[in-house]
Design a protein around this motif. Structure first.
Motif, short mmCIF file in Angstrom:
data_model
loop_
_atom_site.label_atom_id
_atom_site.label_comp_id
_atom_site.label_asym_id
_atom_site.label_seq_id
_atom_site.Cartn_x
_atom_site.Cartn_y
_atom_site.Cartn_z
N MET A 184 0.84 -1.19 0.00
CA MET A 184 0.00 0.00 0.00
C MET A 184 0.88 1.25 0.00
O MET A 184 1.73 1.41 0.87
CB MET A 184 -0.89 0.00 1.23
CG MET A 184 -1.73 1.26 1.40
SD MET A 184 -3.13 1.33 0.28
CE MET A 184 -4.15 0.01 0.96
N PRO A 185 0.72 2.16 -0.97
CA PRO A 185 1.55 3.38 -0.99
C PRO A 185 1.04 4.42 0.00
O PRO A 185 -0.13 4.43 0.38
CB PRO A 185 1.40 3.87 -2.43
CG PRO A 185 0.04 3.41 -2.85
CD PRO A 185 -0.15 2.07 -2.16
N ASN A 186 1.94 5.30 0.40
CA ASN A 186 1.60 6.47 1.22
C ASN A 186 0.91 6.13 2.55
O ASN A 186 -0.02 6.81 2.98
CB ASN A 186 0.73 7.44 0.42
CG ASN A 186 1.38 7.89 -0.87
OD1 ASN A 186 2.54 8.29 -0.87
ND2 ASN A 186 0.66 7.79 -1.97
N PHE B 58 6.31 4.94 2.66
CA PHE B 58 5.80 4.36 3.90
C PHE B 58 6.26 5.19 5.08
O PHE B 58 7.43 5.57 5.19
CB PHE B 58 6.31 2.92 4.04
CG PHE B 58 5.72 2.16 5.20
CD1 PHE B 58 4.51 1.52 5.08
CD2 PHE B 58 6.40 2.08 6.41
CE1 PHE B 58 3.96 0.81 6.13
CE2 PHE B 58 5.86 1.37 7.48
CZ PHE B 58 4.64 0.74 7.34
N GLY B 59 5.35 5.47 6.01
CA GLY B 59 5.71 6.25 7.19
C GLY B 59 5.75 7.74 6.93
O GLY B 59 6.42 8.49 7.64
N SER C 49 10.76 3.68 -0.68
CA SER C 49 10.97 4.98 -0.05
C SER C 49 10.20 5.05 1.27
O SER C 49 9.19 4.37 1.45
CB SER C 49 10.51 6.12 -0.97
OG SER C 49 9.14 5.99 -1.32
N PHE C 50 10.71 5.88 2.17
CA PHE C 50 10.11 6.05 3.49
C PHE C 50 10.00 7.54 3.82
O PHE C 50 10.77 8.36 3.31
CB PHE C 50 10.96 5.37 4.57
CG PHE C 50 11.08 3.89 4.43
CD1 PHE C 50 10.13 3.05 4.99
CD2 PHE C 50 12.14 3.33 3.74
CE1 PHE C 50 10.24 1.66 4.86
CE2 PHE C 50 12.26 1.95 3.60
CZ PHE C 50 11.30 1.12 4.15
N GLY C 51 9.06 7.88 4.70
CA GLY C 51 9.03 9.24 5.22
C GLY C 51 10.34 9.53 5.93
O GLY C 51 10.86 8.67 6.65
N GLY C 52 10.88 10.72 5.73
CA GLY C 52 12.21 11.03 6.23
C GLY C 52 12.35 10.89 7.73
O GLY C 52 13.29 10.27 8.24
N ILE C 53 11.43 11.49 8.49
CA ILE C 53 11.52 11.42 9.95
C ILE C 53 11.25 10.01 10.44
O ILE C 53 11.91 9.50 11.35
CB ILE C 53 10.55 12.42 10.60
CG1 ILE C 53 10.92 13.85 10.19
CG2 ILE C 53 10.55 12.28 12.12
CD1 ILE C 53 9.96 14.91 10.69
N PHE C 54 10.27 9.35 9.82
CA PHE C 54 9.97 7.96 10.18
C PHE C 54 11.20 7.08 9.99
O PHE C 54 11.51 6.24 10.84
CB PHE C 54 8.81 7.44 9.33
CG PHE C 54 8.52 5.98 9.50
CD1 PHE C 54 7.71 5.54 10.52
CD2 PHE C 54 9.06 5.04 8.63
CE1 PHE C 54 7.45 4.19 10.70
CE2 PHE C 54 8.80 3.68 8.80
CZ PHE C 54 7.99 3.26 9.83
N PHE C 55 11.89 7.27 8.88
CA PHE C 55 13.10 6.48 8.58
C PHE C 55 14.10 6.60 9.72
O PHE C 55 14.64 5.60 10.20
CB PHE C 55 13.71 6.97 7.27
CG PHE C 55 14.90 6.19 6.79
CD1 PHE C 55 14.74 5.06 6.00
CD2 PHE C 55 16.20 6.57 7.13
CE1 PHE C 55 15.84 4.34 5.55
CE2 PHE C 55 17.30 5.86 6.70
CZ PHE C 55 17.12 4.74 5.90
N LYS C 56 14.34 7.83 10.18
CA LYS C 56 15.30 8.05 11.26
C LYS C 56 14.79 7.46 12.58
O LYS C 56 15.56 6.90 13.35
CB LYS C 56 15.58 9.54 11.41
CG LYS C 56 16.29 10.15 10.21
CD LYS C 56 16.48 11.65 10.38
CE LYS C 56 17.17 12.25 9.16
NZ LYS C 56 17.32 13.73 9.29
N ASN C 57 13.50 7.60 12.83
CA ASN C 57 12.93 7.09 14.07
C ASN C 57 12.99 5.57 14.17
O ASN C 57 13.00 5.02 15.28
CB ASN C 57 11.48 7.56 14.22
CG ASN C 57 11.36 9.01 14.64
OD1 ASN C 57 12.33 9.59 15.16
ND2 ASN C 57 10.21 9.61 14.43
N CYS C 58 13.00 4.91 13.03
CA CYS C 58 13.07 3.44 13.04
C CYS C 58 14.29 2.96 13.82
O CYS C 58 14.20 1.99 14.59
CB CYS C 58 13.12 2.89 11.62
SG CYS C 58 11.51 2.84 10.79
N PHE C 59 15.41 3.62 13.62
CA PHE C 59 16.65 3.19 14.28
C PHE C 59 16.55 3.32 15.80
O PHE C 59 17.17 2.57 16.53
CB PHE C 59 17.83 4.01 13.76
CG PHE C 59 18.15 3.75 12.32
CD1 PHE C 59 18.91 2.65 11.94
CD2 PHE C 59 17.67 4.59 11.32
CE1 PHE C 59 19.20 2.40 10.61
CE2 PHE C 59 17.95 4.35 9.99
CZ PHE C 59 18.72 3.25 9.62
#
Length: 204
Positions: free
Chosen positions: A16-18, A80-81, A105-115
């Protein structure tokens, strides 16, 4: 958080996109059920009529299917995110047992929060993401953070992780934990700085 070195698992695909952070953890659930946000994760799609209070799981949603019950790797759609900065989103995903997200691709802040939640997000091409999403539930995928590679169906794909992010996952530490590993260096700097600039420390 738990250390992440190698993840071996089948993959649960949801292209699912977005999918934004309010879908992953709806605000009304965060406010009332923070201690069990994972129970309402993906509520609009995970539950029949999008109603987690009724608790009737949507059998068509991938995470609800028995064959993906123990999956630790999720294949996601583009962007995603996305949406608001909400660290509860990766937190809920981690509490569902997912250790790795793979998408285009991922939402920028979400990507960082994953870690910060012990999740490894990996960006691959649409071709590779689709190939992973098409795997049978019985097929195992190996995500190797030590060697920065993903192996499936006899194929190995390399990926790159920012060194400090890789180190934090391997150590099982978030940003605060990583900072505390430098506690002695911080104390030494402060001691020297107190002598060099004592007025900085005069709070009275």
């Amino acid at each position: 958080m738990e250390k992440l070195e190698v993840v071996k698992s089948n993959v649960v695909p949801w292209l699912m996109p977005n999918v934004d952070t309010d879908i992953i953890t709806p605000m009304k659930r965060i406010l009332k059920n923070y201690d069990r946000i994972q129970d309402f994760a993906f509520e609009p799609y995970r539950f029949v009529d999008g109603d987690g209070d009724k608790g009737e799981l949507n059998p068509d949603f991938p995470l609800n299917k028995p064959e993906y019950a123990n999956a630790k790797i999720m294949i996601t759609g583009e962007n995603f995110g996305s949406g608001s900065s909400r660290e509860t989103a990766p937190e809920a995903i981690a509490k569902l047992g997912i250790r790795c997200l793979i998408g285009t691709s991922f939402g920028g802040i979400f990507f960082k929060n994953c870690f910060q939640q012990g999740i490894l997000p990996i960006v691959f091409s649409a071709e590779d993401v689709n190939a992973l999403a098409a795997l049978e539930p019985s097929e195992e995928v190996v995500v190797d953070l030590l060697n920065q590679s993903v192996t499936f169906s006899g194929k190995t794909l390399p990926f790159n992780v920012e060194p400090i992010r890789r180190e934090s996952l391997l150590a099982g530490l978030d940003d605060v934990g990583m900072t505390l590993t430098k506690e002695n260096e911080i104390a030494d700097f402060e001691a020297k700085d107190r002598k060099a600039r004592p007025w900085i420390y005069n709070f009275h």
